[in-house]
Design a protein around this motif. Structure first.
Motif, short mmCIF file in Angstrom:
data_model
loop_
_atom_site.label_atom_id
_atom_site.label_comp_id
_atom_site.label_asym_id
_atom_site.label_seq_id
_atom_site.Cartn_x
_atom_site.Cartn_y
_atom_site.Cartn_z
N ASP A 1 1.28 9.64 7.68
CA ASP A 1 1.00 8.69 8.78
C ASP A 1 1.01 7.24 8.31
O ASP A 1 0.88 6.33 9.14
CB ASP A 1 -0.38 9.00 9.39
N TYR A 2 1.08 7.05 6.99
CA TYR A 2 0.87 5.67 6.52
C TYR A 2 2.12 5.13 5.83
O TYR A 2 2.05 4.38 4.87
CB TYR A 2 -0.31 5.63 5.53
N GLU A 3 3.29 5.53 6.35
CA GLU A 3 4.52 5.09 5.70
C GLU A 3 4.70 3.57 5.78
O GLU A 3 5.43 2.98 5.00
CB GLU A 3 5.72 5.79 6.36
N GLU B 1 -7.76 3.31 4.60
CA GLU B 1 -7.58 4.77 4.68
C GLU B 1 -6.40 5.20 3.82
O GLU B 1 -6.48 6.14 3.03
CB GLU B 1 -7.32 5.19 6.13
N ALA B 2 -5.26 4.50 3.98
CA ALA B 2 -4.04 4.88 3.26
C ALA B 2 -4.32 4.97 1.77
O ALA B 2 -4.05 6.01 1.14
CB ALA B 2 -2.95 3.85 3.54
N TYR B 3 -4.90 3.92 1.21
CA TYR B 3 -5.11 3.92 -0.25
C TYR B 3 -6.22 4.88 -0.65
O TYR B 3 -6.22 5.42 -1.75
CB TYR B 3 -5.37 2.49 -0.74
N HIS B 4 -7.19 5.12 0.29
CA HIS B 4 -8.26 6.07 -0.01
C HIS B 4 -7.65 7.47 -0.20
O HIS B 4 -7.92 8.15 -1.19
CB HIS B 4 -9.27 6.06 1.14
N ILE C 1 4.90 8.37 -1.31
CA ILE C 1 4.22 9.39 -0.47
C ILE C 1 4.89 10.76 -0.68
O ILE C 1 4.23 11.75 -1.01
CB ILE C 1 4.28 8.99 1.01
N TYR C 2 6.21 10.78 -0.54
CA TYR C 2 6.89 12.10 -0.59
C TYR C 2 7.00 12.63 -2.01
O TYR C 2 7.02 13.83 -2.22
CB TYR C 2 8.24 12.01 0.12
N ALA D 1 -2.36 14.95 0.77
CA ALA D 1 -1.06 14.28 0.66
C ALA D 1 -0.32 14.33 1.99
O ALA D 1 0.40 13.40 2.36
CB ALA D 1 -0.24 14.93 -0.44
N LEU D 2 -0.54 15.44 2.75
CA LEU D 2 0.12 15.54 4.06
C LEU D 2 -0.33 14.44 5.00
O LEU D 2 0.44 13.93 5.80
CB LEU D 2 -0.16 16.92 4.68
N HIS D 3 -1.64 14.04 4.87
CA HIS D 3 -2.13 12.95 5.73
C HIS D 3 -1.38 11.65 5.47
O HIS D 3 -1.29 10.81 6.35
CB HIS D 3 -3.62 12.70 5.47
N LEU D 4 -0.89 11.49 4.26
CA LEU D 4 -0.28 10.20 3.89
C LEU D 4 0.99 9.93 4.70
O LEU D 4 1.47 8.81 4.75
CB LEU D 4 0.07 10.18 2.38
#
Length: 1171
Positions: free
Chosen positions: A1047-1049, A1018-1021, A1057-1058, A1042-1045
């Motif tokens: 969750d995948y820190e 999911e993260a890389y998707h 991500i940021y 990008a906001l969903h990312l």
């Protein structure tokens, strides 16, 4: 080599000859002389007798044509062999080209410059071009069809000679003053040749001849000198190429008239007259390309003008006064004879190595071996020694011991030059000029039990020795092998050697002969002769030495004094006195292996056999003697073999019987057994007694036969005669005798006539003629023996199998029910269906099944292998085979079915082996095939994590995570099915599902991995999706994704991500979100102060222009919550799904908006088909 004059042809009217030339291909001889004389002759050997081949056959002139056309003395004749043309020129400058038409020579072209005289003409190697040089410096190059290619006048130069290089790129011009100039083939001057052989020569000199051997039959050794230049004062130089810095120098000490190479460039003939004699003596000297003198031939007459070789190199023609003399040459071939095998070597134009042929004369098979820089071949008993140079860098030599088919059995490196090699049953002796080396060779034979225990010991000291010729060894064992002493110079060099099992003879140039004992080399005696030996030979008892000197005279030396009181044979031996015996023109001799007074020798083209130095009548032949034993001489016509060395013919091997054998045979046939046995009594020899025994057997005279067999010590013969005596019927005896003499057809016919089919069959079985056995078994009346029939079928099957005719073999093995050989045949034929049928037809636990299983393994047929092994109750072997063929799932299944414990350890072992070799993906594949999905998934996650750390290709990382998650899904379904199978019919589905989950919990130590298998994917998707949306210009979607990312820190680095969120939100003009992203970035502790400073500067720049507020379009950055916690996210767009109806993937259980998924054929996350 040996050479002797053999024929002389007189030219009519005593016209003096000026030149002679021998056509190498067709054998025509052209000779030119005064008064326009030009003749073409041809020597033809006419013979009806098959044994009279080669030089021994009488040669008469089959052509003798006088060619009319020249008026002045003919000075130059030269052949174009490729196009059968003869080019001649006379003192008036007239050139005529002659051609052969219907057996006669006619003028084809004429040319005359009317200006000067032709001094030399030369055709190039392929016969396409001729170069003509005139005395006044004119050069003309023409083609074979008479067209002029180019001409040139060399100003102020008197030309005398011309020669082409083998590749036709260079021309050498010899000047009248002795200089040689090098030109290219267009007539451009390149350079002057340095003639170093004329160092400190004064006075006028002229060139006697230039001959450049074109390499048409290969070279004696790589980089062999081939360009010979000789001057009239006898100085000569032989060069490797035209600008050779270090040529070979020869000073012939004679006035040279002409030179020529033989057909293979191994011998240079130099003709002329000796200097400093009261009256001139004409001689021809023969040299190797390296300047070693081989022979001298003295020729009668006043003045010799030219020399010409025959195409085969066996004859030489000499123009002397008004005669042509012919001399026969017996070359020193590299050859030998061991156990029915003739070994000979020859060179090929396309290879640098010598081609050594081992021709088995018994079976007419030949084995070929290529040997570099071969020096000599020596044979004895069943073995032969090939002496070779090691390589150019080292002055080392190799002695290779071979058997009679050319297989190397042993070899020794030696430092001395093996000029003379001799060999006995136990020793090899190699001598240089100063020293000799002995090697006591061993050949692996069938060892007895006693010897086996000794073999393990290290090799004994003293198997190899070196002795200097001036030393006097005493036979005591000395120190280790030391070649250092072998290089001390000696005043009296070695010139020949020979040896028997107990004696070694070494001859020296002064005529001294040393006799040493063997195997402990001790100097026993020295003898002195007043001539130099060239070839030595000892008889079988080492009592008499035969010596052939350099001029071909054969004499004898008694090494052991023969006492006249020995017995009555002693008085006979005294008939010939060895000290008075002498024969001239001898070029080969051989002692009988079994009689010390019997020898054969070759004198010119005749073979004489001597008994007690008393000759029998000669036999016309020019063969080389191979072997002399049992009163028979084996001789080989090497000259004929060398004409076509690749196809030796059995006709070239001739057996001669000596007189006593012929006489005994005649007596038996014509007079009768009684008289013959009296004659043999007087001249006893085992061979004669055997002859008598055989004759007596034919006539069934058993008494005489038995006596004769006793005399020739033939135990089998005696037993045979006894068994004949026990037979009653006469016919039976005759049949047995016929079989004894190998007349098997006759014996079989006799047996069948007596109605003894069983004897005929057993005779054929003994002979191994199973085809005939089968015929006899089938033709007989009544039933035949089944066991015998099967045996016959199988034997015929073996016959075909040995010859690799598997199809025929199968038919017979089927009839003979020979399953083992059938399996082998099917395997060789690659008929695996047949092999499978055979396996299924075999009973359980048959001993052949494991072999068939093994056959299937080698070709990768897993299922058939398993069936074969299971049928013979070897599940372990079946599992091993599956493992070997990488069919791990099959292996696991088998192991489970047969309760085998070790499969997991096997898997683990193999997997760790793959990991050690850094092949993690193969290990994953291995676990996957073996249905160990959890291990596979663990490995896969590890690989994905490592790939993610490299920060290279996010798409590849996503694929790896997807694969890992799919493996976890496989694991879930595996647990589920196993639980269902366990709980079949017992409980409800819910219970089994619960049990499955509990089992999962118990087994999986790595809960995070099993529970959140899809997090990485999911993260890389989403990471990839956000970027794709950003680049396609969907700013709002990009920001939402990008906001969903956030969750995948734990999976994607926070910085990335940021950074992505900051870019997307600023592009979407949502500066509030952007500012929060910047705050996060600036507070990261993983950044260096410099990087943090950069972020702060960038934030300052952005937020001085835009206030950190979201515009109304950009929406919220918090994910909305549903009643049951977090709402699902659409994997197509990245939006949160708030509808009640949405699409869910059957594999990865992820959701998407129905209207969005419509345009897709595959799930965007796990890429499974949307069927």
């Amino acid at each position: 080599m040996f050479i002797y004059l053999s024929k002389k042809i007189a030219i009519p009217n005593n016209i003096r000859l000026k030149c002679v030339s021998w056509n190498k291909d067709q054998g025509f001889i052209a000779c030119g002389g005064d008064e326009g004389l030009l003749k073409v002759l041809k020597l033809e050997t006419q013979t009806d007798d098959a044994k009279l081949k080669g030089l021994a056959a009488p040669s008469n002139l089959s052509m003798n044509q006088t060619l009319e056309g020249h008026s002045g003395a003919v000075q130059v004749v030269t052949w174009n062999e490729q196009y059968q043309k003869l080019t001649t020129s006379d003192q008036n400058g007239l050139i005529i080209v002659w051609m052969l038409y219907k057996g006669c020579w006619y003028e084809e072209m004429i040319n005359n410059r009317n200006k000067s005289v032709v001094r030399s003409m030369s055709w190039n190697a392929d016969g396409q071009k001729i170069c003509i040089v005139y005395e006044d410096g004119a050069v003309i190059v023409g083609s074979v069809d008479g067209n002029r290619i180019w001409g040139k006048e060399l100003k102020g130069i008197q030309l005398a000679h011309v020669a082409w290089s083998p590749d036709s790129k260079i021309l050498l011009f010899g000047m009248a003053n002795g200089e040689i100039h090098i030109y290219d083939n267009q007539g451009n001057f390149i350079m002057k040749m340095t003639v170093s052989c004329l160092h400190n020569v004064t006075g006028a000199i002229s060139i006697a001849g230039i001959h450049w051997y074109a390499g048409s039959e290969g070279y004696v050794e790589p980089d062999c000198p081939c360009l010979a230049i000789c001057f009239d004062n006898g100085r000569c130089q032989v060069m490797r190429y035209e600008s050779d810095e270090s040529p070979v120098f020869i000073d012939t000490l004679m006035n040279v008239a002409s030179i020529q190479w033989n057909q293979c460039g191994s011998v240079l003939a130099v003709a002329g007259s000796l200097r400093g004699m009261e009256k001139e003596v004409n001689v021809v000297q023969f040299y190797t390309p390296f300047g070693e003198h081989l022979r001298t031939l003295k020729v009668p007459g006043k003045q010799m003008t030219e020399v010409a070789w025959e195409g085969g190199g066996l004859r030489i023609g000499l123009a002397v006064d008004s005669y042509i003399y012919f001399a026969n040459i017996r070359p020193d071939y590299k050859w030998g004879y061991c156990s029915n095998t003739v070994v000979y070597a020859y060179t090929k134009p396309d290879r640098l190595e010598y081609c050594v042929v081992f021709w088995d004369t018994k079976n007419n098979e030949k084995f070929v071996k290529y040997v570099k820089s071969l020096m000599s071949i020596t044979t004895s008993g069943d073995f032969c020694i090939l002496a070779t140079k090691a390589d150019d860098t080292h002055p080392q030599y190799v002695l290779v011991l071979c058997n009679s088919i050319g297989t190397p059995l042993d070899s020794k490196y030696i430092d001395i030059d093996p000029l003379f090699v001799t060999m006995t049953k136990t020793h090899v002796i190699a001598a240089s000029k100063e020293a000799f080396y002995t090697w006591q060779y061993r050949v692996a034979k069938k060892l007895t039990a006693m010897e086996i225990n000794q073999v393990s010991r290290p090799r004994k000291e003293g198997r190899e020795r070196v002795y200097h010729i001036d030393d006097s060894p005493s036979g005591t064992t000395e120190g280790p092998l030391d070649f250092a002493k072998a290089f001390t110079a000696t005043r009296d060099p070695i010139c020949c050697t020979t040896a028997t099992d107990k004696t070694l003879i070494v001859g020296r140039e002064s005529g001294t002969i040393h006799k040493y004992s063997l195997p402990n080399v001790a100097l026993v005696q020295k003898y002195s002769l007043n001539y130099r030996a060239y070839q030595l030979s000892l008889n079988c008892t080492s009592s008499r030495l035969a010596i052939i000197d350099i001029s071909g005279v054969l004499t004898f030396l008694d090494l052991e004094v023969r006492s006249s009181s020995d017995d009555d044979s002693g008085s006979q031996a005294g008939t010939g006195d060895p000290s008075k015996f002498e024969r001239k023109d001898v070029w080969d001799m051989q002692w009988a292996n079994d009689n010390p007074d019997l020898f054969a020798m070759m004198e010119k083209t005749r073979m004489y056999v001597f008994r007690n130095l008393d000759p029998e009548e000669p036999i016309q032949t020019s063969g080389y003697i191979c072997n002399f034993e049992d009163l028979e001489i084996k001789s080989v016509l090497l000259d004929e073999i060398m004409k076509d060395p690749e196809r030796p013919n059995k006709d070239y091997l001739i057996n001669f019987e000596i007189r006593s054998l012929r006489d005994s045979r005649a007596l038996i046939e014509k007079v009768g057994i009684e008289d013959a046995s009296q004659f043999i009594e007087d001249n006893p020899h085992p061979r004669l007694w055997r002859l008598l025994a055989e004759a007596a057997l034919q006539k069934l005279d058993l008494k005489t036969a038995e006596q004769a067999f006793v005399r020739c010590k033939d135990y089998q013969g005696i037993e045979f005669v006894k068994s004949l005596g026990n037979l009653q019927s006469e016919a039976m005896k005759q049949a047995e005798v016929a079989a004894y003499f190998g007349r098997f057809e006759e014996a079989e016919r006799m047996y069948l006539d007596m109605d003894r089919r069983d004897l005929a069959i057993s005779l054929r079985i003994k002979l191994g003629d199973w085809f005939r056995v089968l015929q006899l078994l089938k033709t007989g009346s009544g039933d035949c023996d089944d066991a015998l029939l099967e045996q016959a079928y199988n034997a015929i099957g073996d016959y075909f199998a040995d010859r690799q005719k598997w199809v025929n073999a199968v038919q017979y093995y089927l009839q003979g029910r020979n399953q083992e050989r059938l399996a082998e045949c099917y395997y060789m034929l690659e008929d695996y269906d047949g092999l499978e049928r055979l396996a299924s037809s075999l009973p359980e636990n048959h001993k052949l099944l494991p072999d068939i299983g093994q056959m299937f393994v080698t070709v990768g047929m897993c299922e058939q292998t398993v069936n074969a092994y299971l049928k013979c109750n070897q599940p372990k072997a079946a599992v091993d085979a599956c493992v070997h063929l990488n069919q791990w799932n099959k292996a696991v299944e088998l192991a489970k079915n047969h309760n085998m414990k070790e499969i997991n350890s096997l898997l683990a072992k193999y997997a760790s082996h793959l990991l050690e070799k850094n092949k993690p993906l193969e290990a994953v594949e291995l676990y996957r095939k073996a249905h160990h999905f959890l291990e596979a998934a663990k490995l896969m996650f590890k690989i994905a994590d490592e790939e993610a750390k490299r920060r290279t290709r996010p798409l590849r990382v996503k694929k790896l995570y997807v694969l890992a998650a799919l493996l976890v899904e496989n694991y879930h379904s595996q647990v589920k099915t196993s639980q269902q199978n366990k709980a079949k019919g017992k409980t409800s589905e819910a219970t089994s599902a619960l049990a499955g989950l509990l089992e999962e919990d118990a087994t999986s130590s790595d809960n995070r991995m099993v529970d959140s298998a899809w997090r990485g994917a999911e993260a890389y998707h989403f990471f990839l999706l956000a970027q794709r949306q950003l680049y396609e210009g969907y700013m709002v979607k990009a920001m939402k994704t990008a906001l969903h990312l956030r969750d995948y820190e734990d999976i994607i680095p926070v910085v990335e991500i940021y950074s992505l969120l900051a870019i997307c939100s600023s592009a979407n003009r949502a500066f509030s979100t952007c500012s929060r992203a910047f705050i996060k970035l600036e507070s990261l502790e993983s950044l260096s102060p410099e990087q943090r400073q950069l972020y702060e500067d960038l934030a300052l720049e952005i937020f001085t222009k835009h206030s950190p507020k979201n515009n109304h379009m950009s929406g919220q950055d918090n994910a909305p919550e549903g009643a049951e916690g977090k709402l699902p996210t659409c994997i197509v767009t990245g939006w949160t799904i708030s509808e009640y109806q949405f699409w869910m993937c059957s594999v990865c259980k992820h959701c998407a908006l129905e209207n969005e998924i419509g345009s897709h054929n595959f799930c965007p996350l796990c890429h499974s088909s949307l069927a």
